[in-house]
Scaffold this active site. Structure first.
Site, PDB file in Angstrom:
ATOM      1  N   HIS A   1       1.425   4.402  -3.082  1.00 47.93           N
ATOM      2  CA  HIS A   1       1.949   6.323  -2.475  1.00 47.93           C
ATOM      3  C   HIS A   1       3.734   6.341  -2.906  1.00 47.93           C
ATOM      4  O   HIS A   1       3.280   7.808  -4.309  1.00 47.93           O
ATOM      5  CB  HIS A   1       1.712   6.500  -0.881  1.00 47.93           C
ATOM      6  CG  HIS A   1      -0.377   6.599  -0.926  1.00 47.93           C
ATOM      7  ND1 HIS A   1      -0.306   7.025  -1.369  1.00 47.93           N
ATOM      8  CD2 HIS A   1       0.133   5.529   0.523  1.00 47.93           C
ATOM      9  CE1 HIS A   1      -1.294   6.659   0.166  1.00 47.93           C
ATOM     10  NE2 HIS A   1      -1.388   5.868   0.925  1.00 47.93           N
TER      11      HIS A   1
ATOM     12  N   HIS B   1       0.533  -0.961  -0.326  1.00 44.78           N
ATOM     13  CA  HIS B   1      -0.057  -0.436  -0.243  1.00 44.78           C
ATOM     14  C   HIS B   1       0.568   1.689  -0.462  1.00 44.78           C
ATOM     15  O   HIS B   1       0.942   2.468  -0.908  1.00 44.78           O
ATOM     16  CB  HIS B   1      -0.680   0.398   0.792  1.00 44.78           C
ATOM     17  CG  HIS B   1      -1.643   1.258   1.241  1.00 44.78           C
ATOM     18  ND1 HIS B   1      -2.958   0.899   1.184  1.00 44.78           N
ATOM     19  CD2 HIS B   1      -1.423   2.570   1.942  1.00 44.78           C
ATOM     20  CE1 HIS B   1      -3.650   2.271   1.569  1.00 44.78           C
ATOM     21  NE2 HIS B   1      -2.516   3.438   1.523  1.00 44.78           N
ATOM     22  N   GLU B   2       1.298   1.047   1.268  1.00 46.30           N
ATOM     23  CA  GLU B   2       3.018   2.463   1.276  1.00 46.30           C
ATOM     24  C   GLU B   2       3.487   2.504  -0.331  1.00 46.30           C
ATOM     25  O   GLU B   2       3.913   3.682  -0.666  1.00 46.30           O
ATOM     26  CB  GLU B   2       3.448   2.555   2.394  1.00 46.30           C
ATOM     27  CG  GLU B   2       2.681   2.316   3.289  1.00 46.30           C
ATOM     28  CD  GLU B   2       1.509   3.667   3.556  1.00 46.30           C
ATOM     29  OE1 GLU B   2       2.183   4.514   3.366  1.00 46.30           O
ATOM     30  OE2 GLU B   2       0.954   3.039   4.160  1.00 46.30           O
TER      31      GLU B   2
END
Length: 701
Positions: free
Chosen positions: A492, A488-489
């Site tokens: 980003h 997920h990160e």
């Protein structure tokens, strides 16, 4: 770029006062850049981020940042209203934001990662000073008048400039700059009260050290390792603190229903002094919003988000909730049947959900996540994530040798476009746990991408994690939840690297909060597909042996088990948050009692509990915006199901996503970006189907 060339042309025809002011602004920026460059001799090509500043250097730099910012704001504010142009009003503010951000972050990011307590303290002090200065700048009526005068002329060289200028105006007006002085002062008083009450609410939660005492027989089912970690009373009873990690363990594992109920009730009635605080907070928020011309606080919050209005949020939440009713009822009936077999005719309560969900999942999936963990060595997961993102989005990652870093564990990577070989940006990985380091996994922006006067500034980001590294013969292994979080990160990071917006304000992760999580949530799906799971997994003693097909399929089915019930619990809190922030004089306790059985299919709220007294999301950070997590999940599910699910390694689709969704950043409305990529407006249908189809297979087979 055409707009920047026109801006330069405007500079040539300025005369008199306007010309002098433009020169003054340019001198301030050039002087600042000169000092910045002298600080950056050891830096990377294209990066103005400073690494390893000492505590005195941080405080000296922050003073210089503030002084320069004030000088430029003063110069812009002095432009006569009949002489305003892009060059003497917008360009200086745009350049200031672009040039200052990496220096501000150079002062602030050490508080997350520095090994020096002195540096972390200086960094925290620098952040406090910067926040105070930014807050003061946002209330400068003189600058607002000049920006508003330029906006009124409507001389837009392109739509991104128009959007940027209108955002500046909006930000000033959300701080009351279009109000009378009396109303503005009242707004500031209200916000000061809101800040103090919010902090008091959080302090009450943090200071609550209450606990319950249980004997061994009352804690049957809890892991031995957990029991050994507990403190004991003088009479040899176990102390269960009313902190989330203890409460979650009891609700997940304890076989004794009465213990689960007692713990859940005690946890739900913590900090009853917070109820009047929340009631007062809501009143003050409504009052401040009305001053700004909004009907209620929820409309004030949603006005700057994809949702756009509280009515749209209600419509969204109710549609999601209703679409899940049938499946949630079947899930609940299954759990009731399991409880009846284990505990007899005792009624099923909301406190029973975690325990029986976990019990059924263990029976259905035979997933031992401690065994699964053996297949996720840190280095293999990292290289697998790199491989997925490089192949999908046409990127190349290259480790920077001998880079200046703040700890030997830290790595720096450059990101190149695979086709053009252009340098797109840099990211640091600070992955491993150590004392004094920030305890959560997150991405910290260090430098935003932008394009000013045909000069492209590249983005720089930092990914911070708290992973276990290899120690001797003990390999650093990741829990599946850590793999998911890391993916997920890194989503980003990819979003940050691929952004090509011209204005720093629209770059990186400084985007609509309803939109910014969508790309990262899209990337989470690669953690649940067989092909990608095999790519990022390998037994730590022989990494050529990935997870088996059966385990991969079980993980995918597990993802959506009891999805409807879990989501309905989230919807319950989102509806509560929306109602109190869109309606005056709500009975907060009565509202929860009414909503709970309505949303949770007849399950009543635990008697004597007051969930609103320990609901920090509705106090700081997500007030009137708790819905945003579900909102972004829904759009991410639509993107994945419509474009990626049938071919998860399709680079053509990945490149379209990169160019149409990631690259524009905040330069366009999010709904426009998603509609352009999907070829239609986004829908909740894919999200609902993803829950019902997979959950049907997972739970009721």
């Amino acid at each position: 770029m055409t707009s920047r060339k026109r801006g330069n042309a405007n500079l040539l025809v300025l005369t008199g006062t306007a010309a002098f002011l433009a020169f003054a602004v340019k001198f301030a920026i050039d002087s600042f850049n000169s000092k910045r460059n002298s600080l950056n001799k050891k830096g990377l090509r294209g990066s103005n981020v400073r690494i390893n500043l000492t505590a005195p250097e941080i405080l000296k730099l922050v003073d210089r940042i503030i002084a320069n910012s004030k000088a430029i704001h003063d110069a812009v504010a002095s432009v006569p209203l009949d002489k305003v142009t892009y060059t003497n009003v917008i360009l200086p503010l745009e350049e200031l934001e672009t040039n200052q951000f990496p220096l501000v972050q150079s002062c602030v990011f050490p508080k997350f990662v520095s090994t020096s307590d002195e540096v972390r303290k200086a960094s925290a002090e620098a952040e406090r000073r910067i926040d105070a200065h930014v807050s003061a700048c946002s209330r400068r009526e003189d600058v607002y008048r000049v920006v508003k005068a330029f906006a009124a002329k409507g001389e837009w060289m392109n739509m991104e400039l128009k959007r940027y200028t209108l955002f500046l105006v909006r930000d000033f007006e959300r701080n009351g700059m279009n109000l009378t002085l009396t109303k503005r002062e009242e707004l500031q008083r209200l916000r000061a009260q809101i800040d103090e009450l919010s902090l008091q609410y959080i302090r009450n939660l943090n200071d609550d050290n209450s606990f319950l005492l249980f004997n061994h027989s009352e804690l049957l089912g809890l892991p031995l390792e957990f029991l050994k970690s507990l403190n004991k009373s003088d009479d040899d009873k176990y102390k269960i603190s009313l902190r989330s990690h203890h409460v979650s363990a009891v609700l997940d594992f304890c076989k004794v229903g009465e213990t689960r109920r007692v713990v859940a009730v005690a946890y739900g009635r913590r900090c009853e002094a917070n109820l009047p605080i929340l009631e007062k907070l809501v009143q003050l928020r409504h009052k401040s919003s009305r001053l700004l011309g909004y009907t209620n606080y929820s409309d004030f919050v949603s006005d700057r988000r994809m949702a756009m209005s509280s009515s749209k949020v209600f419509e969204f939440l109710e549609e999601i909730s209703a679409s899940l009713n049938d499946l949630a009822s079947r899930e609940l009936n299954l759990l009731k049947d399991v409880k009846k077999k284990e505990e007899g005719e005792l009624p099923f309560g909301i406190e029973d959900l975690p325990y029986y969900v976990k019990k059924v999942e263990e029976e259905q999936f035979h997933l031992d996540f401690e065994v699964v963990k053996q297949y996720f060595p840190v280095s293999l997961v990292q290289s697998g994530i790199f491989k997925v993102c490089q192949d999908l989005f046409g990127l190349r990652f290259e480790k920077v040798a001998d880079a200046e870093v703040w700890h030997s564990d830290v790595e720096l990577f450059s990101v190149f476009d695979l086709n053009s070989t252009d340098l797109l940006g840099y990211f640091y990985l600070d992955m491993y746990t150590r004392e004094g380091k920030y305890g959560q996994t997150c991405v910290v922006p260090l430098q935003t991408g932008s394009l000013i006067n045909a000069s492209r500034q590249i983005p720089v980001a930092l990914l911070v994690a708290q992973l276990k590294k290899d120690v001797g013969d003990e390999p650093g292994l990741l829990r599946f939840s850590e793999v998911l979080k890391l993916f997920h990160e890194f989503g980003h990071v990819i979003h940050y690297m691929c952004n090509r917006a011209s204005f720093a304000k629209f770059s990186g992760l400084r985007l609509d909060p309803d939109f910014v999580e969508i790309p990262a949530q899209v990337l989470e799906n690669w953690c649940f597909e067989v092909a990608s799971l095999k790519l990022i997994s390998g037994f730590h003693q022989d990494i050529t042996k990935p997870l088996s097909d059966d385990v991969c399929k079980s993980i995918k089915r597990w993802r959506c088990s009891f999805a409807a019930l879990k989501l309905k619990q989230e919807v319950l809190y989102c509806l509560f948050d929306q109602i109190i922030h869109s309606t005056e004089n709500v009975d907060i306790v009565g509202l929860f009692k009414h909503l709970h059985p309505k949303v949770m299919l007849g399950l009543p709220m635990l008697e004597g509990t007051n969930p609103a007294s320990s609901f920090p999301s509705s106090v700081i950070g997500c007030e009137a915006a708790c819905y945003s997590h579900i909102w972004s999940q829904v759009f991410a599910a639509d993107v994945y199901a419509s474009k990626f699910r049938d071919n998860i390694f399709n680079q053509h689709t990945g490149m379209q996503f990169r160019s149409k969704v990631l690259a524009p950043g905040g330069s366009k409305e999010p709904i426009e970006l998603l509609s352009d990529f999907l070829g239609r407006e986004p829908s909740i249908l894919a999200f609902v189907n993803s829950k019902t189809e997979t959950s049907n297979d997972a739970t009721f087979r």
